[in-house]
Design an enzyme around this catalytic site. Structure first.
Site, PDB file in Angstrom:
ATOM      1  N   CYS A 122       1.230  -1.105   0.090  1.00 25.01           N
ATOM      2  CA  CYS A 122      -0.066  -0.182   0.438  1.00 25.01           C
ATOM      3  C   CYS A 122       0.930   1.495   0.226  1.00 25.01           C
ATOM      4  O   CYS A 122       1.707   1.363   0.451  1.00 25.01           O
ATOM      5  CB  CYS A 122      -0.746   0.102   1.128  1.00 25.01           C
ATOM      6  N   CYS A 342       2.283   1.574  11.986  1.00 24.26           N
ATOM      7  CA  CYS A 342       2.575   0.442  10.770  1.00 24.26           C
ATOM      8  C   CYS A 342       3.334   0.628   9.993  1.00 24.26           C
ATOM      9  O   CYS A 342       3.734   1.415   9.430  1.00 24.26           O
ATOM     10  CB  CYS A 342       1.090   0.031   9.992  1.00 24.26           C
TER      11      CYS A 342
HETATM   12  N1  SAH Z   1      -2.884  -5.885   6.397  1.00 25.26           N
HETATM   13  C1  SAH Z   1      -3.789  -4.858   7.281  1.00 25.26           C
HETATM   14  C2  SAH Z   1      -3.048  -5.210   8.150  1.00 25.26           C
HETATM   15  C3  SAH Z   1      -2.675  -3.898   8.446  1.00 25.26           C
HETATM   16  S1  SAH Z   1      -2.629  -2.502   8.831  1.00 25.26           S
HETATM   17  C4  SAH Z   1      -4.800  -4.251   6.606  1.00 25.26           C
HETATM   18  O1  SAH Z   1      -4.447  -3.633   5.485  1.00 25.26           O
HETATM   19  O2  SAH Z   1      -5.693  -4.680   7.032  1.00 25.26           O
HETATM   20  C5  SAH Z   1      -3.630  -2.075  10.321  1.00 25.26           C
HETATM   21  C6  SAH Z   1      -3.992  -0.378   9.095  1.00 25.26           C
HETATM   22  O3  SAH Z   1      -3.510   0.476   9.911  1.00 25.26           O
HETATM   23  C7  SAH Z   1      -4.911  -0.515   7.727  1.00 25.26           C
HETATM   24  O4  SAH Z   1      -5.611   0.243   8.006  1.00 25.26           O
HETATM   25  C8  SAH Z   1      -3.407   0.417   7.167  1.00 25.26           C
HETATM   26  O5  SAH Z   1      -4.103   0.635   5.922  1.00 25.26           O
HETATM   27  C9  SAH Z   1      -3.046   1.016   8.240  1.00 25.26           C
HETATM   28  N2  SAH Z   1      -2.080   2.877   7.855  1.00 25.26           N
HETATM   29  C10 SAH Z   1      -0.999   2.032   6.916  1.00 25.26           C
HETATM   30  N3  SAH Z   1      -0.005   2.629   7.512  1.00 25.26           N
HETATM   31  C11 SAH Z   1      -0.755   3.771   8.330  1.00 25.26           C
HETATM   32  C12 SAH Z   1      -0.755   5.645   8.524  1.00 25.26           C
HETATM   33  N4  SAH Z   1       0.787   5.513   8.033  1.00 25.26           N
HETATM   34  N5  SAH Z   1      -1.048   6.227   8.996  1.00 25.26           N
HETATM   35  C13 SAH Z   1      -2.417   5.512   9.730  1.00 25.26           C
HETATM   36  N6  SAH Z   1      -2.962   3.908   9.714  1.00 25.26           N
HETATM   37  C14 SAH Z   1      -2.015   3.740   8.269  1.00 25.26           C
END
Ligand code: SAH
Length: 357
Positions: A122, A342
Site C-alpha cells: 500500500c 504500521c
Molecule cells: N494488512 C492489514 C493490517 C495491517 S495495517 C490491513 O491492511 O488492514 C492496519 C491499518 O493501519 C490498515 O488500515 C492500514 O491501512 C493502516 N495504516 C497503514 N499505514 C498507516 C499510517 N501511516 N497511518 C495510519 N494508518 C495506517
C-alpha cells in the site's frame, strides 16, 4: 497448548511437539506446566518456573528452548504515556513491531504484527513500502501480546483487546493467525474472549469467505481507504486483484452468514480521498448493511508522499456519512511522537529496500 508446543519444537528444527517431548523425555503434564507458566502466570524466564525440576530447566537452557519467541529490542513510550511501542527481534534476527494502547486505564489494546514486512505494498504504509520478509508463527504473534500482558501484570492490569493491525496482512498468513487467535482465546490459557479480538485485512476476498465459515465471534475490519476502483487502485495494488465490487460482495456474504458487523477503515488523505463526493460514494457502498466506518487520521511516514486531511475536512466528511445514515467514528490518533503507525518504527532503524542512505 498444542500449537504453542509445536511452534517451539519447529523453532528448534523438529517436526512437531511430540518429537521434542520425546527428545527431552517429557511427560505431558510437564508441557502443561510450561505452557501454564508462560501464558497464565506470564513468567519472564524459564528459571522463574520453580515447579519444574532444576535439571529440566538446565536442559531447556542447554537446548536454547524458545520460551519466548520475540525479544524486545527497543521500547518507546509516547509523551502522554498512553502508547508504548516495541520493536521485537525474532530468533532469526527479523524485526517486527507491536504496540500497546492504554485507553484511560479501562482498555488496554495490543496491536500485533502477523508478518515481518508485508507483500501488499500500500502506497501510504511504511511496512508495505519495505516489502515482505516472512510469515510469523502463531507463537511469534501470540508472544507479542504476552510481552505486554507481562508488563501490565506488574501493575495488576491486563490486556483487554488484541487487534491484528501491526505489520503484515493477517489473511496472507491465515492459518498462523487463526492459531494465534486460538492461543489468545484458550480458556485454560491466556483467556481473551473472541469478541475482544479484531482482524484487519487489506481485502483478501477468498479468506474473507473462509473466515465467515469459521463461526468465530472475532471482529473483522476491512482497510477500504477509497470508494472507487480508480482511487483505491492508485494507493492499494490489491485492488487490481480484487476490485471493490468483489470485496463488497464478500463483505455482504460475511454479514449475511455471521450476523456480525464489519468495520471499514478509511484513512483520510488530503486531496486523495477526502472530498465530499468521496464521502457520498462511500455512503453508497455502506448503505443498508451492518457496516461501521472508522475515519483514521493519517500518520505521516518518513518519506511522506501523503498528508493527513485537516480536521475540518474530516468533520465535513463525517457529516455526509451521518446524513446518509452510515455510522462512523473519527479515530483519535495515538502515539504520533513515537512513530506508532504500521511499520514506522522499523522503518527508522532499517532503511527501506532500494532507498539511498
Ligand atoms: N494488512 C492489514 C493490517 C495491517 S495495517 C490491513 O491492511 O488492514 C492496519 C491499518 O493501519 C490498515 O488500515 C492500514 O491501512 C493502516 N495504516 C497503514 N499505514 C498507516 C499510517 N501511516 N497511518 C495510519 N494508518 C495506517
Amino acid at each position: 497448548m498444542q500449537i504453542w508446543w509445536d511452534d517451539r519444537a519447529r523453532a528448534l528444527g523438529l517436526r512437531d511437539g511430540q518429537a521434542l517431548a520425546d527428545e527431552l523425555g517429557l511427560k505431558r503434564y510437564r508441557v502443561g506446566q510450561l505452557y501454564h507458566a508462560a501464558v497464565k502466570e506470564l513468567a519472564g524466564e524459564i528459571d522463574a518456573i520453580t515447579v519444574l525440576p532444576q535439571t529440566l530447566r538446565d536442559e531447556l537452557h542447554a537446548r536454547a528452548f524458545p520460551f519466548d519467541t520475540v525479544a524486545p529490542n527497543v521500547v518507546q513510550r509516547s509523551s502522554d504515556a498512553q502508547t508504548t511501542k516495541g520493536l521485537f527481534a525474532l530468533r532469526d534476527g527479523q524485526e517486527i513491531e507491536a504496540v500497546l494502547m492504554e485507553h484511560h486505564g479501562d482498555r488496554n489494546t495490543v496491536c500485533v504484527s502477523s508478518q515481518a514486512g508485508c507483500a501488499f505494498a500500500c502506497a501510504f504504509c511504511a511496512t508495505g513500502q519495505a516489502g515482505f520478509s516472512r510469515h510469523l508463527s502463531s507463537s511469534e504473534i501470540f508472544d507479542q501480546a504476552r510481552y505486554f500482558a507481562r508488563t501490565l501484570a506488574a501493575q495488576g492490569r491486563k490486556v483487554t483487546n488484541v487487534v491484528f493491525m501491526g505489520m503484515g496482512e493477517p489473511f496472507h498468513n491465515y492459518d498462523a493467525v487463526l492459531g494465534a487467535v486460538a492461543l489468545l482465546n484458550d480458556p485454560k490459557g491466556f483467556g481473551l474472549g473472541h469478541r475482544h479480538i479484531t482482524i484487519s485485512t487489506v481485502g483478501v476476498v477468498p479468506m474473507i469467505d473462509r473466515f465467515a465459515g469459521e463461526g468465530l465471534q472475532v471482529n473483522l475490519a476491512i482497510s477500504l481507504h477509497a470508494p472507487t476502483d480508480e482511487q483505491r487502485g492508485a494507493i492499494m495494488p490489491v485492488n487490481k486483484r480484487w476490485a471493490i465490487g468483489e470485496l463488497m460482495g464478500a463483505c455482504a456474504r460475511y454479514v449475511e452468514q455471521t450476523g456480525r458487523k464489519i468495520f471499514f477503515e478509511y484513512l483520510m488523505l488530503a486531496g486523495v480521498n477526502d472530498r465530499v463526493e468521496d464521502a457520498r460514494e462511500l455512503a453508497r457502498l455502506m448503505a443498508g448493511r451492518l457496516y461501521h466506518v472508522n475515519l483514521i487520521p493519517y500518520n505521516s511516514t518518513p518519506d511522506a508522499e501523503f498528508q493527513g486531511s485537516e480536521g475540518a475536512i474530516v468533520d465535513a466528511f463525517q457529516r455526509v456519512l451521518t446524513a446518509a445514515g452510515v455510522p462512523s467514528t473519527i479515530r483519535h490518533p495515538m502515539g504520533r511522537d513515537i512513530a506508532a503507525a504500521c511499520g514506522q518504527l522499523r522503518a527508522q532503524t532499517q532503511p527501506r529496500a532500494g532507498a539511498s542512505v
